[in-house]
Write an enzyme that holds these catalytic residues in place. Sequence first.
Site, PDB file in Angstrom:
ATOM      1  N   ASP A 187       0.826  -1.211   0.000  1.00  0.00           N
ATOM      2  CA  ASP A 187       0.000   0.000   0.000  1.00  0.00           C
ATOM      3  C   ASP A 187       0.858   1.257   0.000  1.00  0.00           C
ATOM      4  O   ASP A 187       1.969   1.248   0.507  1.00  0.00           O
ATOM      5  CB  ASP A 187      -0.913  -0.023   1.242  1.00  0.00           C
ATOM      6  CG  ASP A 187      -2.079   0.934   1.117  1.00  0.00           C
ATOM      7  OD1 ASP A 187      -2.293   1.497   0.025  1.00  0.00           O
ATOM      8  OD2 ASP A 187      -2.778   1.133   2.123  1.00  0.00           O
ATOM      9  N   HIS A 219       3.094   3.117  -8.860  1.00  0.00           N
ATOM     10  CA  HIS A 219       2.943   1.681  -9.156  1.00  0.00           C
ATOM     11  C   HIS A 219       4.189   1.146  -9.850  1.00  0.00           C
ATOM     12  O   HIS A 219       4.634   0.035  -9.578  1.00  0.00           O
ATOM     13  CB  HIS A 219       1.706   1.441 -10.025  1.00  0.00           C
ATOM     14  CG  HIS A 219       0.428   1.839  -9.349  1.00  0.00           C
ATOM     15  ND1 HIS A 219       0.161   1.520  -8.038  1.00  0.00           N
ATOM     16  CD2 HIS A 219      -0.661   2.526  -9.786  1.00  0.00           C
ATOM     17  CE1 HIS A 219      -1.029   2.004  -7.701  1.00  0.00           C
ATOM     18  NE2 HIS A 219      -1.549   2.619  -8.745  1.00  0.00           N
ATOM     19  N   LEU A 224      10.196 -21.460  -4.086  1.00  0.00           N
ATOM     20  CA  LEU A 224       9.340 -20.407  -3.513  1.00  0.00           C
ATOM     21  C   LEU A 224       8.031 -20.363  -4.298  1.00  0.00           C
ATOM     22  O   LEU A 224       8.052 -20.338  -5.530  1.00  0.00           O
ATOM     23  CB  LEU A 224      10.045 -19.045  -3.632  1.00  0.00           C
ATOM     24  CG  LEU A 224       9.177 -17.802  -3.383  1.00  0.00           C
ATOM     25  CD1 LEU A 224       8.813 -17.685  -1.896  1.00  0.00           C
ATOM     26  CD2 LEU A 224       9.895 -16.520  -3.818  1.00  0.00           C
TER      27      LEU A 224
HETATM   28  C1  FPP Z   1      -1.568   0.192  -3.403  1.00  0.00           C
HETATM   29  O1  FPP Z   1      -1.188   1.540  -3.493  1.00  0.00           O
HETATM   30  C2  FPP Z   1      -1.053  -0.607  -4.508  1.00  0.00           C
HETATM   31  C3  FPP Z   1      -1.822  -1.227  -5.456  1.00  0.00           C
HETATM   32  C4  FPP Z   1      -3.283  -1.164  -5.461  1.00  0.00           C
HETATM   33  C5  FPP Z   1      -1.224  -1.988  -6.570  1.00  0.00           C
HETATM   34  C6  FPP Z   1       0.018  -2.762  -6.287  1.00  0.00           C
HETATM   35  C7  FPP Z   1       0.627  -3.157  -7.585  1.00  0.00           C
HETATM   36  C8  FPP Z   1       1.934  -3.172  -7.895  1.00  0.00           C
HETATM   37  C9  FPP Z   1       3.006  -2.866  -6.918  1.00  0.00           C
HETATM   38  C10 FPP Z   1       2.395  -3.455  -9.293  1.00  0.00           C
HETATM   39  C11 FPP Z   1       2.012  -4.738  -9.952  1.00  0.00           C
HETATM   40  C12 FPP Z   1       2.179  -5.961  -9.159  1.00  0.00           C
HETATM   41  C13 FPP Z   1       3.018  -7.006  -9.430  1.00  0.00           C
HETATM   42  C14 FPP Z   1       2.907  -8.235  -8.592  1.00  0.00           C
HETATM   43  C15 FPP Z   1       4.035  -6.980 -10.477  1.00  0.00           C
HETATM   44  P1  FPP Z   1      -2.326   2.640  -3.609  1.00  0.00           P
HETATM   45  O2  FPP Z   1      -2.442   2.990  -5.041  1.00  0.00           O
HETATM   46  O3  FPP Z   1      -3.558   2.161  -2.951  1.00  0.00           O
HETATM   47  O4  FPP Z   1      -1.657   3.807  -2.806  1.00  0.00           O
HETATM   48  P2  FPP Z   1      -2.405   4.963  -2.003  1.00  0.00           P
HETATM   49  O5  FPP Z   1      -3.170   4.297  -0.900  1.00  0.00           O
HETATM   50  O6  FPP Z   1      -1.274   5.778  -1.498  1.00  0.00           O
HETATM   51  O7  FPP Z   1      -3.279   5.697  -2.987  1.00  0.00           O
END
Ligand code: FPP
Length: 241
Positions: free
Chosen positions: A15, A32, A126
């Site tokens: 997050d 991201h 893994l």
């Molecule tokens: C949360 O941050 C993150 C996500 C919803 C997406 C996570 C995805 C990745 C790291 C990339 C793709 C994944 C892989 C496995 C390659 P948020 O956008 O909710 O952040 P915020 O709460 O600060 O808005």
Amino acid sequence: MTSNILPRHVAIIMDGNGRWAAERGFPRVAGHKAGVETVRAIVKASLDLGLPVLTLYAFSQENWKRPKEEVNVLMELLDFFIHKEIGRLKKEGVRLRTIGRIEALPEKTLAKVKEAVAATRENGRLILNIALNYGARTEILDAVGRLLEEAAADPGRFRPFGARLTEELFSEYLYTRGLPDPDLLIRTSGEMRLSNFLLWQLSYAEIYITKKYWPDFTKGDFKKAIREYQRRERRFGDVKA
Ligand code: FPP
């Protein structure tokens, strides 16, 4: 007392990508992109540590509500991650699995994911389990639905219901079938919520929350979370572990 026993399964709610980007004046998608680098680092750290199972919450059912462009970028980043990492994952003994209703993913992404899952099927060092279009309540409903179908087809199978339907048997109907429950849940960015993640499986998990945003989370932070887990006394409702 500190133990040196590794968790059998670590689950992570990644997050804070959006806030990481906003603090730098970047668009959310830059967060991201940076987050993918952290994914890479934590997979590598898991291999180095000898962790058997790592589950990452990459896309929840609720994430479809985000702007279309952001959803597209997240899917593209998943494609990109698989495309770039598949050779290494294969070589390093990583088995890719998914949890969630993946059929709803865009066709191209779905094909890539399925291909990567098939290509790493024989690996066992893994298990990298990625939650995609995942929702824990839906997972439980899907399990109950399958159970009811099987019970209708073979009325003797679960009778008497309570006696034969054990927690172990029910677990085999979840997306995580065959995996141990997570011993440790890590959530970045300081939020104290489960966000519909692995509600059944996290019943006894230790929870570790760090204020760091996911793109800032390092291998050192990961090890710190595991050390903290190792210091905790797990009682499972008993008086002493
Ligand atoms: C949360 O941050 C993150 C996500 C919803 C997406 C996570 C995805 C990745 C790291 C990339 C793709 C994944 C892989 C496995 C390659 P948020 O956008 O909710 O952040 P915020 O709460 O600060 O808005």
